[in-house]
Design a protein around this motif. Structure first.
Motif, mmCIF file in Angstrom:
data_model
loop_
_atom_site.group_PDB
_atom_site.id
_atom_site.type_symbol
_atom_site.label_atom_id
_atom_site.label_comp_id
_atom_site.label_asym_id
_atom_site.label_seq_id
_atom_site.Cartn_x
_atom_site.Cartn_y
_atom_site.Cartn_z
ATOM 1 N N PRO A 105 1.312 -1.611 12.821
ATOM 2 C CA PRO A 105 0.670 -1.604 14.131
ATOM 3 C C PRO A 105 0.509 -3.003 14.735
ATOM 4 N N GLN A 106 0.498 -4.059 13.901
ATOM 5 C CA GLN A 106 0.258 -5.415 14.389
ATOM 6 C C GLN A 106 0.910 -6.413 13.435
ATOM 7 N N PHE A 107 0.934 -7.683 13.830
ATOM 8 C CA PHE A 107 1.623 -8.703 13.042
ATOM 9 C C PHE A 107 1.061 -8.829 11.627
ATOM 10 N N GLU A 108 -0.217 -8.536 11.462
ATOM 11 C CA GLU A 108 -0.823 -8.599 10.127
ATOM 12 C C GLU A 108 -0.167 -7.618 9.160
ATOM 13 N N SER A 109 0.503 -6.595 9.692
ATOM 14 C CA SER A 109 1.258 -5.662 8.836
ATOM 15 C C SER A 109 2.364 -6.406 8.097
ATOM 16 N N PHE A 110 2.916 -7.443 8.732
ATOM 17 C CA PHE A 110 3.914 -8.278 8.064
ATOM 18 C C PHE A 110 3.248 -9.266 7.113
ATOM 19 N N LEU A 111 2.124 -9.826 7.517
ATOM 20 C CA LEU A 111 1.455 -10.810 6.656
ATOM 21 C C LEU A 111 1.067 -10.207 5.313
ATOM 22 N N ILE A 112 0.593 -8.971 5.308
ATOM 23 C CA ILE A 112 0.185 -8.349 4.042
ATOM 24 C C ILE A 112 1.380 -8.154 3.108
ATOM 25 N N GLN A 113 2.585 -8.049 3.678
ATOM 26 C CA GLN A 113 3.789 -7.858 2.862
ATOM 27 C C GLN A 113 4.070 -9.068 1.962
ATOM 28 N N HIS A 114 3.463 -10.211 2.249
ATOM 29 C CA HIS A 114 3.615 -11.384 1.382
ATOM 30 C C HIS A 114 2.951 -11.165 0.028
ATOM 31 N N PHE A 115 2.020 -10.213 -0.023
ATOM 32 C CA PHE A 115 1.222 -10.006 -1.224
ATOM 33 C C PHE A 115 1.420 -8.641 -1.873
ATOM 34 N N GLU A 116 1.830 -7.657 -1.080
ATOM 35 C CA GLU A 116 2.053 -6.309 -1.617
ATOM 36 C C GLU A 116 2.953 -5.526 -0.674
ATOM 37 N N GLN A 117 3.583 -4.512 -1.212
ATOM 38 C CA GLN A 117 4.412 -3.633 -0.382
ATOM 39 C C GLN A 117 3.481 -2.577 0.186
ATOM 40 N N SER A 118 2.912 -2.883 1.341
ATOM 41 C CA SER A 118 1.878 -2.046 1.934
ATOM 42 C C SER A 118 2.458 -1.064 2.943
ATOM 43 N N LYS A 119 1.975 0.162 2.862
ATOM 44 C CA LYS A 119 2.349 1.195 3.826
ATOM 45 C C LYS A 119 1.217 1.453 4.824
ATOM 46 N N GLU A 120 0.158 0.679 4.703
ATOM 47 C CA GLU A 120 -1.032 0.889 5.529
ATOM 48 C C GLU A 120 -0.713 0.689 7.012
#
Length: 190
Positions: free
Chosen positions: A99-114
């Motif tokens: 939904p927002q750029f932070e969706s990419f930032l979290i990918q640096h730490f985990e493979q997030s589907k949130e």
């Protein structure tokens, strides 16, 4: 010349971290990263305007300026497919984050589907605390991430891999920022 237009400050700050700290792209490769230039179709229109202006100032052909526009899912009045077609028609590479750029930032730490924005921010703050940063997440300040990436630049590769994996699993576009990050890496390697 590479022209990158972003919806907001966070995207601009992140890309500047990549350019100057991680990939250390030399100054003879001209990259203009412009933040807060509008949303969706307006962002693409602004990118085209800037390309036209830059080509005149730099005495270059417009075709010699590679353009990228980064937008997210906030209040989209048209579908992603319509936006993609619009970008292609205007010779602009579209980068999309749901939904927002932070969706990419979290990918640096985990493979997030949130996809819940508040939960993504909460998870980023948990990682910040684990990494020794006590402040709350602030969209306008990625100093903490710059420090982490400076110590562990491979986290950018993790984000690319996790984003690719997430994109394969999603029924609709989710994250395509990794395509621009790959492009920056290519430029560095040339």
């Amino acid at each position: 010349m590479l022209l990158i237009c972003c919806e907001g400050k966070t995207e601009k700050e992140y890309l500047e971290i990549l350019r100057y700290r991680i990939y250390r792209i030399p100054n003879y490769v001209e990259i203009k990263i412009i933040g807060e230039t509008g949303q969706h179709k307006a962002l693409i229109d602004h990118t085209v305007e800037l390309r036209r202006e830059l080509s005149g100032k730099q005495e270059m052909e417009e075709d010699d300026i590679e353009c990228w526009a980064i937008c997210d899912d906030d209040g989209m009045s048209i579908s992603y497919n319509e936006l993609m077609v619009y970008a292609i028609e205007h010779d602009v590479n579209l980068v999309f984050v749901r939904p927002q750029f932070e969706s990419f930032l979290i990918q640096h730490f985990e493979q997030s589907k949130e996809t819940n924005a508040a939960k993504i921010i909460k998870r980023i703050e948990e990682y910040m605390q684990e990494l020794g940063f006590s402040q709350k997440y602030d969209k306008a300040n990625l100093d903490w991430l710059e420090e982490v990436l400076d110590q562990k630049p491979k986290l950018v590769e993790v984000a690319i891999t996790n984003s690719d994996q997430r994109l394969k699993q999603a029924s609709s576009p989710f994250i395509t920022v990794q395509n621009l990050v790959r492009r920056l890496r290519e430029i560095r390697l040339k």
